[in-house]
Design a protein around this motif. Structure first.
Motif, PDB file in Angstrom:
ATOM      1  N   GLN A 152      33.928  32.499  39.416  1.00  0.00           N
ATOM      2  CA  GLN A 152      34.708  33.738  39.438  1.00  0.00           C
ATOM      3  C   GLN A 152      36.188  33.392  39.563  1.00  0.00           C
ATOM      4  N   ILE A 153      37.009  33.995  38.718  1.00  0.00           N
ATOM      5  CA  ILE A 153      38.423  33.649  38.660  1.00  0.00           C
ATOM      6  C   ILE A 153      39.144  34.244  39.874  1.00  0.00           C
ATOM      7  N   PRO A 154      39.793  33.411  40.684  1.00  0.00           N
ATOM      8  CA  PRO A 154      40.512  33.941  41.854  1.00  0.00           C
ATOM      9  C   PRO A 154      41.721  34.748  41.420  1.00  0.00           C
ATOM     10  N   GLY A 155      42.140  35.658  42.267  1.00  0.00           N
ATOM     11  CA  GLY A 155      43.313  36.453  41.977  1.00  0.00           C
ATOM     12  C   GLY A 155      42.997  37.801  41.377  1.00  0.00           C
ATOM     13  N   CYS A 156      41.845  37.907  40.706  1.00  0.00           N
ATOM     14  CA  CYS A 156      41.438  39.222  40.193  1.00  0.00           C
ATOM     15  C   CYS A 156      39.950  39.435  40.383  1.00  0.00           C
ATOM     16  N   THR A 181      31.314  42.124  32.720  1.00  0.00           N
ATOM     17  CA  THR A 181      30.384  43.196  33.096  1.00  0.00           C
ATOM     18  C   THR A 181      28.944  42.714  33.085  1.00  0.00           C
ATOM     19  N   GLY A 182      28.614  41.778  32.208  1.00  0.00           N
ATOM     20  CA  GLY A 182      27.250  41.238  32.211  1.00  0.00           C
ATOM     21  C   GLY A 182      26.950  40.480  33.484  1.00  0.00           C
ATOM     22  N   VAL A 183      27.916  39.665  33.920  1.00  0.00           N
ATOM     23  CA  VAL A 183      27.748  38.941  35.177  1.00  0.00           C
ATOM     24  C   VAL A 183      27.609  39.919  36.337  1.00  0.00           C
ATOM     25  N   LEU A 184      28.479  40.916  36.387  1.00  0.00           N
ATOM     26  CA  LEU A 184      28.435  41.879  37.486  1.00  0.00           C
ATOM     27  C   LEU A 184      27.123  42.648  37.510  1.00  0.00           C
ATOM     28  N   THR A 185      26.606  43.005  36.354  1.00  0.00           N
ATOM     29  CA  THR A 185      25.324  43.716  36.298  1.00  0.00           C
ATOM     30  C   THR A 185      24.213  42.873  36.906  1.00  0.00           C
ATOM     31  N   THR A 186      24.194  41.590  36.562  1.00  0.00           N
ATOM     32  CA  THR A 186      23.167  40.709  37.128  1.00  0.00           C
ATOM     33  C   THR A 186      23.354  40.538  38.625  1.00  0.00           C
ATOM     34  N   ILE A 207      27.513  37.168  47.134  1.00  0.00           N
ATOM     35  CA  ILE A 207      27.369  37.982  45.921  1.00  0.00           C
ATOM     36  C   ILE A 207      27.982  39.357  46.129  1.00  0.00           C
ATOM     37  N   ALA A 208      27.753  39.956  47.288  1.00  0.00           N
ATOM     38  CA  ALA A 208      28.331  41.269  47.565  1.00  0.00           C
ATOM     39  C   ALA A 208      29.852  41.217  47.497  1.00  0.00           C
ATOM     40  N   ALA A 209      30.435  40.152  48.064  1.00  0.00           N
ATOM     41  CA  ALA A 209      31.892  40.010  48.014  1.00  0.00           C
ATOM     42  C   ALA A 209      32.374  39.799  46.584  1.00  0.00           C
ATOM     43  N   ALA A 210      31.613  39.036  45.798  1.00  0.00           N
ATOM     44  CA  ALA A 210      31.988  38.802  44.405  1.00  0.00           C
ATOM     45  C   ALA A 210      31.939  40.090  43.601  1.00  0.00           C
ATOM     46  N   VAL A 211      30.953  40.921  43.846  1.00  0.00           N
ATOM     47  CA  VAL A 211      30.863  42.202  43.138  1.00  0.00           C
ATOM     48  C   VAL A 211      32.029  43.100  43.516  1.00  0.00           C
ATOM     49  N   GLN A 212      32.378  43.120  44.789  1.00  0.00           N
ATOM     50  CA  GLN A 212      33.523  43.935  45.216  1.00  0.00           C
ATOM     51  C   GLN A 212      34.797  43.494  44.510  1.00  0.00           C
ATOM     52  N   ARG A 213      35.017  42.169  44.465  1.00  0.00           N
ATOM     53  CA  ARG A 213      36.199  41.658  43.773  1.00  0.00           C
ATOM     54  C   ARG A 213      36.135  41.967  42.278  1.00  0.00           C
ATOM     55  N   GLY A 214      34.949  41.846  41.693  1.00  0.00           N
ATOM     56  CA  GLY A 214      34.808  42.133  40.272  1.00  0.00           C
ATOM     57  C   GLY A 214      35.055  43.589  39.950  1.00  0.00           C
ATOM     58  N   ASP A 215      34.542  44.493  40.779  1.00  0.00           N
ATOM     59  CA  ASP A 215      34.782  45.918  40.569  1.00  0.00           C
ATOM     60  C   ASP A 215      36.270  46.241  40.697  1.00  0.00           C
ATOM     61  N   ASP A 216      36.912  45.655  41.682  1.00  0.00           N
ATOM     62  CA  ASP A 216      38.355  45.846  41.827  1.00  0.00           C
ATOM     63  C   ASP A 216      39.084  45.369  40.579  1.00  0.00           C
ATOM     64  N   CYS A 217      38.638  44.241  40.050  1.00  0.00           N
ATOM     65  CA  CYS A 217      39.284  43.677  38.870  1.00  0.00           C
ATOM     66  C   CYS A 217      39.167  44.628  37.679  1.00  0.00           C
ATOM     67  N   LEU A 218      38.005  45.236  37.492  1.00  0.00           N
ATOM     68  CA  LEU A 218      37.833  46.188  36.393  1.00  0.00           C
ATOM     69  C   LEU A 218      38.846  47.319  36.495  1.00  0.00           C
ATOM     70  N   ALA A 397      41.854  49.785  43.990  1.00  0.00           N
ATOM     71  CA  ALA A 397      41.637  48.396  43.621  1.00  0.00           C
ATOM     72  C   ALA A 397      42.572  47.533  44.470  1.00  0.00           C
ATOM     73  N   SER A 398      42.024  46.420  44.983  1.00  0.00           N
ATOM     74  CA  SER A 398      42.847  45.582  45.843  1.00  0.00           C
ATOM     75  C   SER A 398      43.937  44.902  45.035  1.00  0.00           C
ATOM     76  N   GLY A 399      45.121  44.790  45.614  1.00  0.00           N
ATOM     77  CA  GLY A 399      46.227  44.110  44.961  1.00  0.00           C
ATOM     78  C   GLY A 399      47.001  45.044  44.047  1.00  0.00           C
ATOM     79  N   PRO A 400      48.186  44.653  43.697  1.00  0.00           N
ATOM     80  CA  PRO A 400      49.032  45.491  42.842  1.00  0.00           C
ATOM     81  C   PRO A 400      48.639  45.364  41.390  1.00  0.00           C
TER      82      PRO A 400
END
Length: 437
Positions: A152-156, A181-186, A207-218, A397-400
């Motif tokens: 997972q790419i840090p920063g977003c 989105t495919g990764v997040l769905t899984t 995984i829960a933290a990764a999904v939260q970061r991924g949703d924020d990124c979207l 979404a976290s971050g500016p």
């Protein structure tokens, strides 16, 4: 002393041999029910089609219902890193040479998420574990999940095209081919699907933290025009978070096909925040507004021509047709929403007829991707939201916002402060739901 150690080593080796001789399906996974449908293999189609394009002579394939043979192939194809290589056919019957080649390739680094790779293999093997109890499948799933989390790419919070990157675009945050989105769905399925029951609490927390970061990124990467949310670009620079090009003919632009996947993913969230709802509604409005009317994409017979990556016996053209259903370009301009076309040299073209036959027949520049989303999925989602009659939560979404998004964004209201958190899954490390009073 040496004799004692030798005897101890011999006993250890004998014990390992005895364990290896035991049947592998000795776990607590339930046996498959009589008449249970096959595990779906459609998720592999993208990679399979690419594999076939390079193997036109034909080859033997396993029955799609033979999940043991397919899962065993997936084990061979998995790299020690936990990822999988792109564009393979896990249903092909492997001869001795192919078997040895895959074994040797296991030491190659990284893996790919392109063409719906790695997360689909993880999901299939979880199904195979559930039906067979084969511990090898379970362990392969865990290695795959660890690989996904590590990449997972840090920063977003998105995912790259492939690891290690062999070109600049492969390191970018990728929405093309449903990578993020495919990764997040899984990963979301891990929280609730019984086939992932074996995943331990520590991994579930990650995984829960990764999904939260991924949703924020979207939410952060949704392109805004004059303050209004639209859809998403195919790729983004991981540092500036600005839309970026993919391959040379894939210019930085809004992408319709994969944005449909983003919207469907967001619609799958059971209790969406107000920001998620706004993102969905903004994208639906953009799709409605930018549908192309009165044109039909026509496929016609043409003299056979062979290109580097495919063979064509047809051609495509746009024709006027007032009765045609709406079309969308694969790519639309970031500022004015016009259709973006290009050649392999990266030159933007103004008309579909200017696209060479190789790219007309080897790439989908126009399609009806949002149609089912607008006609079927959106009404069902709105009905579900209305039936829930629950107040929407609000979560920024976290971050500016960065780069393009900051320059195009309008005012966004500040988020309220959370006062309680509920919604932990039965393992105590599920996806957190913030309740705002």
């Amino acid at each position: 002393m040496a004799a004692h150690r030798a005897a101890q080593l011999m006993r250890t080796r004998l014990a390992l041999l005895l364990v290896a001789a035991l049947p592998v399906a000795t776990s607590i996974a339930a046996p498959p029910a009589q008449g249970e449908p096959p595990i779906a293999v459609a998720a592999f189609n993208d990679g399979v089609n690419h594999w076939r394009s390079g193997n036109e002579g034909g080859y033997a394939r396993h029955d799609p219902a033979d999940h043991v043979a397919i899962a065993d192939n997936l084990l061979l194809m998995q790299r020690r890193s936990g990822g999988w290589p792109v564009n393979q056919d896990p249903l092909r019957v492997l001869d001795a040479a192919a078997h040895e080649a895959l074994l040797a390739a296991q030491t190659e680094p990284g893996g790919s998420f392109d063409n719906r790779t790695t997360y689909t293999q993880v999901d299939y093997l979880a199904h195979a574990w559930q039906r067979s109890g084969d511990a090898r499948y379970r362990e392969a799933v865990l290695r795959g999940l660890d690989f996904i989390l590590a990449e997972q790419i840090p920063g977003c919070g998105g995912w790259p095209h492939s690891v290690p990157a062999r070109s600049a675009y492969q390191a970018r945050i990728t929405f093309a081919d449903d990578v993020t989105t495919g990764v997040l769905t899984t990963l979301r399925a891990v929280a609730s699907a019984p086939r992932f029951d074996f995943v331990d609490a520590a991994r579930r927390e990650h995984i829960a933290a990764a999904v939260q970061r991924g949703d924020d990124c979207l939410l952060r990467l949704q392109v805004r025009q004059a303050g209004k949310p639209t859809i998403w670009a195919g790729q983004y620079d991981p540092q500036t978070l600005q839309p970026a090009p993919g391959r040379r003919f894939e210019l930085a632009a809004l992408v319709t096909d994969e944005s449909v996947g983003v919207v469907r993913y967001l619609m799958s969230i059971e209790q969406p925040s107000a920001e998620v709802v706004a993102a969905i509604n903004g994208a639906l409005a953009w799709f409605q507004t930018n549908a192309l009317q009165g044109m039909r994409l026509e496929t016609v017979e043409a003299p056979e021509e062979r290109f580097a990556h495919h063979r064509s016996t047809t051609d495509r053209r746009l024709v006027a047709d007032p009765a045609a259903p709406p079309l969308w370009g694969r790519f639309h301009d970031l500022a004015d929403n016009s259709v973006v076309l290009a050649d392999r040299e990266g030159n933007r073209l103004q008309d579909y007829s200017q696209v060479g036959r190789e790219r007309r027949t080897g790439y989908h520049w126009y399609g009806t991707w949002p149609q089912a989303l607008l006609q079927r999925d959106a009404p069902a989602w709105r009905a579900r939201m209305a039936a829930a009659k629950a107040p929407l939560t609000l979560r920024r979404a976290s971050g500016p916002l960065y780069g393009y998004h900051a320059s195009m964004a309008g005012a966004v209201p500040a988020a309220a402060a959370p006062v309680s958190a509920t919604g932990l899954d039965r393992h105590g490390a599920g996806f957190r739901r913030l309740i705002w009073f």
